[in-house]
Motif scaffolding. Structure first.
Motif, PDB file in Angstrom:
ATOM      1  N   VAL A  85      19.599  69.968   6.559  1.00  0.00           N
ATOM      2  CA  VAL A  85      18.628  70.875   7.165  1.00  0.00           C
ATOM      3  C   VAL A  85      19.360  72.103   7.693  1.00  0.00           C
ATOM      4  N   LEU A 105      18.628  75.467   9.933  1.00  0.00           N
ATOM      5  CA  LEU A 105      17.695  76.075  10.882  1.00  0.00           C
ATOM      6  C   LEU A 105      18.140  77.506  11.155  1.00  0.00           C
ATOM      7  N   VAL A 138      22.750  68.808   9.967  1.00  0.00           N
ATOM      8  CA  VAL A 138      22.085  70.011  10.472  1.00  0.00           C
ATOM      9  C   VAL A 138      23.069  71.159  10.637  1.00  0.00           C
ATOM     10  N   VAL A 191      15.273  63.777   2.824  1.00  0.00           N
ATOM     11  CA  VAL A 191      15.886  65.071   3.142  1.00  0.00           C
ATOM     12  C   VAL A 191      17.268  64.802   3.709  1.00  0.00           C
ATOM     13  N   GLY A 229      13.557  66.875   8.672  1.00  0.00           N
ATOM     14  CA  GLY A 229      14.892  66.290   8.770  1.00  0.00           C
ATOM     15  C   GLY A 229      14.909  64.834   9.168  1.00  0.00           C
ATOM     16  N   GLY A 261      17.547  69.328   0.347  1.00  0.00           N
ATOM     17  CA  GLY A 261      17.694  69.923   1.668  1.00  0.00           C
ATOM     18  C   GLY A 261      16.548  70.862   1.969  1.00  0.00           C
ATOM     19  N   VAL A 262      16.503  71.352   3.188  1.00  0.00           N
ATOM     20  CA  VAL A 262      15.468  72.295   3.619  1.00  0.00           C
ATOM     21  C   VAL A 262      16.135  73.425   4.390  1.00  0.00           C
ATOM     22  N   ILE A 306      15.985  63.759  14.094  1.00  0.00           N
ATOM     23  CA  ILE A 306      16.601  64.165  12.824  1.00  0.00           C
ATOM     24  C   ILE A 306      17.701  63.184  12.424  1.00  0.00           C
ATOM     25  N   ALA A 345      11.228  72.455   9.318  1.00  0.00           N
ATOM     26  CA  ALA A 345      12.458  71.844   8.791  1.00  0.00           C
ATOM     27  C   ALA A 345      12.980  70.777   9.746  1.00  0.00           C
TER      28      ALA A 345
END
Length: 311
Positions: free
Chosen positions: A133, A135, A219, A130, A125, A110-111, A215, A121
């Motif tokens: 994500v 944010l 998220v 990945v 995504g 993940g980020v 993406i 990010a």
């Protein structure tokens, strides 16, 4: 840990691993703009974001990678000559470096991105490697629009005598942006200050809505209700644009530096706020969400592997 960038630059970083045997799910942590080290700190602004994030995730079995920006800490180079797109390519290289490690689950990466890091990010995504994500204070607009919103927001938070000058200040800000757009070098003097002109030019024309619409990962988007630098209303746009939807949180009293301020928000409070820890509620929210989604990604891959083996 060292991340080899596309141009051969060695990005010096730290990989925090959970206790116990791997391979582990992992997260790349991306910080905001400017000369930031792996912990999210600049010489005059110490956000100290990385360590509490890494500790919170390690306690839940998730590894965390963060690195020094170009020209900062142990990474060679000059941060003023690195463009917005350079920062994005470095982030993509870090994802690849994580996926290549034997002690990391390449199917459960993940980020987490804060401020500028959130913009990168968004782009990451859309990659198949990945899976999740986060944010933190990411905007949903073209860069110039976000800069102008930030300027208006900061001026409106200042004392009344300054607020009375908002029109001339807006005009001055427009002149500065126009001057930046005319530059052609990596570094230029604007309003008497040496700035990273290439980064600004690339940032001003970048539209994060294109990345949000592409993406494919899960998220989580979080912005503080008292963020002066990013419009909290962007959360509604993010939820609408992400194809699979996004879990969004507008957190009461949370500021751009990820601490809560119960009073009238102003950037003059940052130094006081940064003496406090990162908001623990935010850390719990992010850690629990990532645990759920990266575990699900790992389980999904295991099921696919069992199905492939049986066939």
């Amino acid at each position: 840990m060292t991340v080899p960038a596309d141009d051969g630059t060695s990005l010096a970083g730290t990989l925090t691993l959970p206790a116990g045997p791997g391979p582990h799910p992992a997260v790349l942590l991306l910080h905001g703009s400017g000369p930031l080290d792996r912990d999210g700190n600049a010489p005059k602004l110490r956000v100290n974001l990385a360590r509490p994030v890494a500790e919170a995730l390690a306690a839940r079995g998730i590894a965390t990678l963060r690195y020094d920006r170009r020209g900062v800490g142990a990474t060679p180079g000059d941060w003023r000559t690195a463009g917005f797109t350079d920062n994005r390519r470095d982030a993509a290289a870090a994802v690849r470096a994580l996926a290549d490690r034997d002690d990391i689950r390449a199917d459960a990466i993940g980020v987490i991105g804060h401020s500028e890091g959130a913009l990168h990010a968004m782009a990451l995504g859309s990659r198949t490697d990945v899976r999740a994500v986060v944010l933190l204070a990411g905007f949903a607009d073209v860069g110039e629009g976000a800069f102008r919103w930030q300027g208006r927001s900061i001026v409106s938070s200042m004392p009344a005598p300054v607020r009375l000058l908002r029109r001339p200040l807006a005009g001055l800000g427009g002149q500065i942006l126009a001057r930046v757009k005319k530059t052609r070098t990596d570094v230029a003097r604007v309003a008497g200050n040496k700035v990273n002109a290439r980064w600004l030019r690339e940032m001003l024309v970048h539209d994060t809505r294109d990345d949000l619409a592409a993406i494919s990962a899960s998220v989580l988007a979080v912005t503080g209700a008292k963020d002066l630098q990013v419009d909290p209303d962007a959360l509604e746009v993010i939820a609408r644009l992400v194809p699979g939807g996004a879990q969004t949180h507008r957190v009461d009293d949370l500021t751009h530096v990820l601490r809560r301020d119960p009073g009238r928000p102003t950037m003059n409070h940052y130094r006081r706020l940064l003496r406090e820890p990162v908001d623990p509620g935010l850390l719990d929210l992010v850690a629990e969400w990532l645990t759920r989604h990266l575990d699900a990604a790992a389980c999904e891959t295991s099921a696919e592997e069992r199905l492939a083996a049986s066939s």
